[in-house]
Motif scaffolding. Structure first.
Motif, PDB file in Angstrom:
ATOM      1  N   VAL A  41      41.651  42.377  35.650  1.00 17.37           N
ATOM      2  CA  VAL A  41      40.737  42.084  36.692  1.00 17.37           C
ATOM      3  C   VAL A  41      41.233  41.712  38.207  1.00 17.37           C
ATOM      4  CG1 VAL A  41      38.551  40.811  37.488  1.00 17.37           C
ATOM      5  CG2 VAL A  41      38.688  41.794  35.391  1.00 17.37           C
ATOM      6  N   LYS A  42      42.028  40.686  37.900  1.00  9.95           N
ATOM      7  CA  LYS A  42      42.787  40.055  39.177  1.00  9.95           C
ATOM      8  C   LYS A  42      43.775  41.132  39.729  1.00  9.95           C
ATOM      9  CE  LYS A  42      43.087  35.354  37.836  1.00  9.95           C
ATOM     10  NZ  LYS A  42      43.839  34.234  37.293  1.00  9.95           N
ATOM     11  N   THR A  66      42.996  44.583  40.032  1.00 13.87           N
ATOM     12  CA  THR A  66      41.972  45.469  40.685  1.00 13.87           C
ATOM     13  C   THR A  66      41.615  44.830  41.901  1.00 13.87           C
ATOM     14  OG1 THR A  66      40.101  44.508  39.053  1.00 13.87           O
ATOM     15  CG2 THR A  66      41.481  46.579  38.397  1.00 13.87           C
ATOM     16  N   GLU A  67      41.414  43.565  41.903  1.00 19.32           N
ATOM     17  CA  GLU A  67      40.981  42.629  43.033  1.00 19.32           C
ATOM     18  C   GLU A  67      42.080  42.749  44.051  1.00 19.32           C
ATOM     19  OE1 GLU A  67      39.808  38.948  41.497  1.00 19.32           O
ATOM     20  OE2 GLU A  67      37.614  39.546  41.151  1.00 19.32           O
ATOM     21  N   HIS A  68      43.302  42.496  43.620  1.00 20.96           N
ATOM     22  CA  HIS A  68      44.355  42.931  44.508  1.00 20.96           C
ATOM     23  C   HIS A  68      44.592  43.885  45.319  1.00 20.96           C
ATOM     24  CE1 HIS A  68      48.498  41.559  46.035  1.00 20.96           C
ATOM     25  NE2 HIS A  68      48.731  42.428  45.575  1.00 20.96           N
ATOM     26  N   HIS A  69      44.369  44.928  44.495  1.00 17.85           N
ATOM     27  CA  HIS A  69      44.952  46.442  44.935  1.00 17.85           C
ATOM     28  C   HIS A  69      43.381  46.773  45.189  1.00 17.85           C
ATOM     29  CE1 HIS A  69      49.211  46.781  43.805  1.00 17.85           C
ATOM     30  NE2 HIS A  69      48.546  45.835  42.863  1.00 17.85           N
ATOM     31  N   LYS A  70      43.383  47.246  46.539  1.00 11.10           N
ATOM     32  CA  LYS A  70      42.034  48.112  47.154  1.00 11.10           C
ATOM     33  C   LYS A  70      41.949  49.302  46.695  1.00 11.10           C
ATOM     34  CE  LYS A  70      41.475  44.905  51.075  1.00 11.10           C
ATOM     35  NZ  LYS A  70      41.335  44.799  52.501  1.00 11.10           N
ATOM     36  N   GLN A 117      41.171  39.525  32.010  1.00 10.64           N
ATOM     37  CA  GLN A 117      41.529  38.616  33.183  1.00 10.64           C
ATOM     38  C   GLN A 117      42.243  38.766  34.394  1.00 10.64           C
ATOM     39  OE1 GLN A 117      41.420  34.298  32.021  1.00 10.64           O
ATOM     40  NE2 GLN A 117      39.140  34.486  31.791  1.00 10.64           N
ATOM     41  N   GLN A 134      43.114  52.404  44.010  1.00 10.28           N
ATOM     42  CA  GLN A 134      43.464  52.450  42.657  1.00 10.28           C
ATOM     43  C   GLN A 134      43.261  53.970  42.165  1.00 10.28           C
ATOM     44  OE1 GLN A 134      40.785  50.139  40.692  1.00 10.28           O
ATOM     45  NE2 GLN A 134      41.315  48.283  41.951  1.00 10.28           N
TER      46      GLN A 134
END
Length: 96
Positions: A84-85, A87-91, A81, A93
């Motif tokens: 996932v957070k 990867t959501e925070h960083h546009k 989890q 990668q």
């Protein structure tokens, strides 16, 4: 940017990874990359100086039989989890 190390340091261009890191970047080590988080790693000091935060995927440590006490204190253990957070925070990668 989120840098994701999935390979061991022996199969990755660690020097290029370290050179690519900035103080705005986060690093997470997953899969075989978790080996990079083990204490006394010669590259750890350079990574610590070049990133905002460093993470290690707890499940991948467990699967590989690596004890949490063997991990450098510069790495924050996180679960899926948390990953996932991140990867959501960083546009942006980059997978190594």
């Amino acid at each position: 940017m989120l840098h994701i190390l999935i390979n061991t340091p022996f199969k990755s261009d660690i020097r290029l990874l370290i050179k690519s890191l900035t103080k705005r970047d986060d690093l997470i080590v997953i899969q075989d990359g978790v080996i990079f988080s083990i204490k006394q790693n010669i590259f750890l000091k350079k990574v610590f100086l070049n990133t905002r935060k460093n993470y290690v995927l707890l499940n991948d440590l467990i699967i590989r039989g690596i004890n949490i006490t063997d991990i450098s204190k510069i790495f924050i253990p996180i679960n899926y989890q948390g990953f996932v957070k991140l990867t959501e925070h960083h546009k942006n990668q980059l997978i190594w």
